[in-house]
Design an enzyme around this catalytic site. Sequence first.
Site, short mmCIF file in Angstrom:
data_model
loop_
_atom_site.label_atom_id
_atom_site.label_comp_id
_atom_site.label_asym_id
_atom_site.label_seq_id
_atom_site.Cartn_x
_atom_site.Cartn_y
_atom_site.Cartn_z
N ASN A 108 0.84 -1.22 0.00
CA ASN A 108 0.00 0.00 0.00
C ASN A 108 0.87 1.26 0.00
O ASN A 108 0.37 2.36 0.22
CB ASN A 108 -0.97 0.00 1.20
CG ASN A 108 -0.25 0.12 2.52
OD1 ASN A 108 0.97 -0.08 2.58
ND2 ASN A 108 -0.96 0.44 3.58
N ARG B 24 5.27 2.82 3.39
CA ARG B 24 6.62 3.24 3.78
C ARG B 24 6.97 4.58 3.13
O ARG B 24 7.57 5.46 3.78
CB ARG B 24 7.60 2.14 3.37
CG ARG B 24 9.04 2.41 3.72
CD ARG B 24 9.26 2.43 5.23
NE ARG B 24 10.55 3.04 5.53
CZ ARG B 24 10.74 4.34 5.63
NH1 ARG B 24 9.74 5.20 5.48
NH2 ARG B 24 11.93 4.81 5.90
N ARG C 74 8.05 -1.29 10.47
CA ARG C 74 9.22 -2.04 10.93
C ARG C 74 10.27 -1.27 11.72
O ARG C 74 11.34 -1.80 12.00
CB ARG C 74 9.86 -2.73 9.74
CG ARG C 74 10.47 -1.78 8.71
CD ARG C 74 11.97 -1.69 8.86
NE ARG C 74 12.60 -0.83 7.89
CZ ARG C 74 13.62 -0.04 8.21
NH1 ARG C 74 14.08 0.02 9.45
NH2 ARG C 74 14.19 0.70 7.28
N THR D 23 11.72 -10.78 13.94
CA THR D 23 12.91 -10.03 14.35
C THR D 23 13.61 -10.74 15.50
O THR D 23 12.94 -11.34 16.36
CB THR D 23 12.54 -8.61 14.80
OG1 THR D 23 13.68 -8.01 15.43
CG2 THR D 23 11.42 -8.60 15.83
N SER E 54 10.37 -2.75 22.15
CA SER E 54 9.63 -1.58 21.66
C SER E 54 8.26 -2.06 21.22
O SER E 54 8.01 -3.27 21.12
CB SER E 54 10.35 -0.95 20.46
OG SER E 54 10.19 -1.77 19.31
N TYR F 290 7.12 -1.84 18.27
CA TYR F 290 7.35 -2.59 17.03
C TYR F 290 7.71 -4.06 17.35
O TYR F 290 7.11 -4.98 16.80
CB TYR F 290 8.49 -1.95 16.22
CG TYR F 290 9.16 -2.94 15.32
CD1 TYR F 290 8.51 -3.46 14.20
CD2 TYR F 290 10.45 -3.42 15.59
CE1 TYR F 290 9.12 -4.41 13.40
CE2 TYR F 290 11.06 -4.36 14.79
CZ TYR F 290 10.37 -4.86 13.70
OH TYR F 290 10.96 -5.81 12.91
N HIS F 291 8.68 -4.25 18.20
CA HIS F 291 9.07 -5.62 18.54
C HIS F 291 7.90 -6.38 19.19
O HIS F 291 7.72 -7.57 18.97
CB HIS F 291 10.28 -5.63 19.48
CG HIS F 291 11.53 -5.08 18.85
ND1 HIS F 291 11.99 -3.81 19.09
CD2 HIS F 291 12.40 -5.63 17.97
CE1 HIS F 291 13.11 -3.60 18.39
NE2 HIS F 291 13.38 -4.69 17.70
N LYS G 270 5.72 -8.11 16.78
CA LYS G 270 6.26 -9.37 16.24
C LYS G 270 6.06 -10.52 17.24
O LYS G 270 5.97 -11.68 16.83
CB LYS G 270 7.74 -9.21 15.90
CG LYS G 270 8.03 -8.15 14.85
CD LYS G 270 7.63 -8.58 13.43
CE LYS G 270 8.10 -7.57 12.40
NZ LYS G 270 7.87 -7.96 11.01
N VAL H 42 19.56 -5.51 9.24
CA VAL H 42 20.00 -5.64 7.86
C VAL H 42 20.92 -4.46 7.52
O VAL H 42 20.65 -3.33 7.91
CB VAL H 42 18.80 -5.67 6.90
CG1 VAL H 42 19.26 -5.92 5.47
CG2 VAL H 42 17.82 -6.76 7.34
N LEU I 194 24.27 0.09 11.37
CA LEU I 194 25.48 0.00 10.56
C LEU I 194 25.40 0.88 9.32
O LEU I 194 26.34 1.62 8.99
CB LEU I 194 25.73 -1.48 10.19
CG LEU I 194 26.97 -1.81 9.39
CD1 LEU I 194 28.22 -1.14 9.93
CD2 LEU I 194 27.17 -3.34 9.36
N ASN I 195 24.26 0.87 8.64
CA ASN I 195 24.10 1.75 7.48
C ASN I 195 24.20 3.22 7.87
O ASN I 195 24.73 4.04 7.11
CB ASN I 195 22.75 1.49 6.78
CG ASN I 195 22.85 0.34 5.78
OD1 ASN I 195 23.85 -0.38 5.75
ND2 ASN I 195 21.81 0.17 4.98
N ARG I 196 23.71 3.55 9.05
CA ARG I 196 23.83 4.95 9.51
C ARG I 196 25.30 5.33 9.70
O ARG I 196 25.72 6.41 9.30
CB ARG I 196 23.05 5.16 10.81
CG ARG I 196 21.61 5.60 10.57
CD ARG I 196 20.73 5.39 11.79
NE ARG I 196 21.12 6.14 12.99
CZ ARG I 196 20.79 7.41 13.22
NH1 ARG I 196 20.08 8.09 12.34
NH2 ARG I 196 21.16 8.00 14.35
#
Lengths: 407, 407
Positions: free
Chosen positions: B32, B35, B101, B145, B187, B189-190, B193, B219, B247-249
């Site tokens: 939808n 994001r 997420r 997760t 959190s 979010y968690h 899950k 990821v 890590l991406n940050r």
Amino acid sequence: MRVLVLGGDGFCGWPTSLYLSDHGHDITIVDNLSRRKIDIELEVESLTPIRPISERIRAWREVSGRDIGFVNVDLATEYDRLVEVLEELRPEAIVHFAEQRAAPYSMRTQKTKRYTVDNNVRATHNLLTALAHSGVDASLVHLGTMGVYGYGWSGSAPIPEGYLTVKVATPDGELEREILHPANPGSVYHLTKTLDQLMFSFYARNDGLRITDLHQGIVWGTQTEQTIRDERLINRFDYDGDYGTVLNRFLMQAAIGHPLTVHGTGGQTRAFIHIRDTVRCIELAIANPPEAGSRVLVRNQITETHRVLDLAKMIGDVTGTEIAYLPNPRREAEENDLAVRNDQFLALGLQPTTLSQGLLDECTDVAARYSHRADPAKIVSRSVWRAGMETADDLLTELPARLPEPQ
Amino acid sequence: MRVLVLGGDGFCGWPTSLYLSDHGHDITIVDNLSRRKIDIELEVESLTPIRPISERIRAWREVSGRDIGFVNVDLATEYDRLVEVLEELRPEAIVHFAEQRAAPYSMRTQKTKRYTVDNNVRATHNLLTALAHSGVDASLVHLGTMGVYGYGWSGSAPIPEGYLTVKVATPDGELEREILHPANPGSVYHLTKTLDQLMFSFYARNDGLRITDLHQGIVWGTQTEQTIRDERLINRFDYDGDYGTVLNRFLMQAAIGHPLTVHGTGGQTRAFIHIRDTVRCIELAIANPPEAGSRVLVRNQITETHRVLDLAKMIGDVTGTEIAYLPNPRREAEENDLAVRNDQFLALGLQPTTLSQGLLDECTDVAARYSHRADPAKIVSRSVWRAGMETADDLLTELPARLPEPQ
């Protein structure tokens, strides 16, 4: 104490509201009347002629001189209104009955499965979010169910009150951990109560909310010391295949001469509590909340356990009613034993109202008085746990000649 | 295999869709576009210039000669449409990424907490109900997760793949039971899950649904062999305080000369997986579903663990970027060890793509190429776990002079 009773128009909520009001608490009922609307959808009615909520409240004022407030809010969808009510009334305790509570209804159709999850999860989560953000320091007492534990999971060990001590193997030897008892829900309804548990656990830990979760057995009986004071205060009596619960259904069936409907072998052992004890337990729970920062306080709200077939035989013997063994619409073990700890409420002073002929008679009398209101086509359970499971035909197509009303 | 990828426009969903399409599967994306809409709400954009979904799909057809379908459905609210899509496409496998997420976003406001629960729980439950009733025999692969397990709960024992063996004391001696690992979500979010897990367990048992739950680590990376083939296929790169992952940050911060943002001591150990392994794991999971009637198959989708501060130091040393120690907006332990079992994917043939200078460089290059698109005011995390927790000021108010684009 200022107390909000969410779902205060329902079978447990209404007598709880009256009991707490009678004992000096300042009560506001929050309810969207969904239970009455489901009656309309199912084309069934409470055997007892319950009155509209405003008439109930008016009658209580006449009888007791005490006011009970009422606000119509859908907790699952009207979040802003819920926050307003909390901030306006600033309750010290909140009793949360406001969930769809019938296992068969929750398994009936795609729509009722989805309604049960969407309604129950959102209502509970909205309440938790509102409490975490509003700054209203109310303790929350929630009605859970014994069904979160499942049956027969822990062998001969009695079901503990919420938390189970287990040993976990590690490279450095065994570790002892106290965990929330593993969830073994038997229906979508029971599933929602296991989801509630995880939400409670998170909000107690993250936001310091003070939460009590009461895992209640099957409630039986109808009237309490308060509801009996005026016919306009009468409590619900559900006898239909979706909302009727086992013991009350047997008593009603005996009253109208319907065979007692045992599903499967009747070897299921279940936990029970009389509605008079439900209301007492709620008062004990709001008077004894956990400290902020504690984990969720879980109490088992039950007073006795019985095998379904034993109950049927007992009532059958006394009333001369036969037993009908019907296909079981649920996916569950044919038989189970059940031992449950209930030390906490006993320690707080609960005097259990256990099964007695007098109480059974009182209940049968209520059922007999209103037996002319029964629809025999609504008695057999037809909500099945999986499509295609066998169900029974109606056992009675017409009501027997009207029974004399007991005096 | 006919595969529906729910949430197939997102950071994991898009490269998964391309990978599976490239490997001969017949893919339909159901999304939808939520994001992208959250980006608008947060006034932030993917660092990489992602294209509209239809352009993405057109570019993939040009590059690969393969079609990918797309249907815009809100799984949480458009149930009838979901059922139609299932019955029309009759997928053999469904990959379910379609949940909000980000942990910080889920803790941001009352509204985002409620959205995360309402959206994730309803999307998952609608899917389960639809599968139970539609008669479409698709196996379901869900992205869970590692955060469902919590950190440090089982002492020195590595986190198992879903199920934990425990011993329970009974009057007749100890009983061994395999339980779903106790839920310790960090959190909202968690939390969702962990709610999903209970719903999966119920529907696998009651309705025989074939469900795999993948507990994925953090990821990192951006590009896969497929997304790299054309700039219009480029994957998302989130760097902001809500959706950016650690890590991406760091890699993006190094690329633009922003101090590396370590929250608290950086003593948190976390599990990681490269996006190239995510897509491989999904293919392995859909190729190896559980049997109908089995319990939920849980696999840990991680390849390595690292301490946050070690990552920051490594990247800081190589790139000459300083570390900024900021207040931790989360309620979590300052430090934790972490050992995780991931035997299942290794046994299925996964060759882990572990941290290497080459891959880090590739990621930094992507970040550097698009660094002019960064908004430095979006880098510091400001979503706090409880109202009033301290946050940091911006560390950089203007972007450095544009970096030369790597060739």
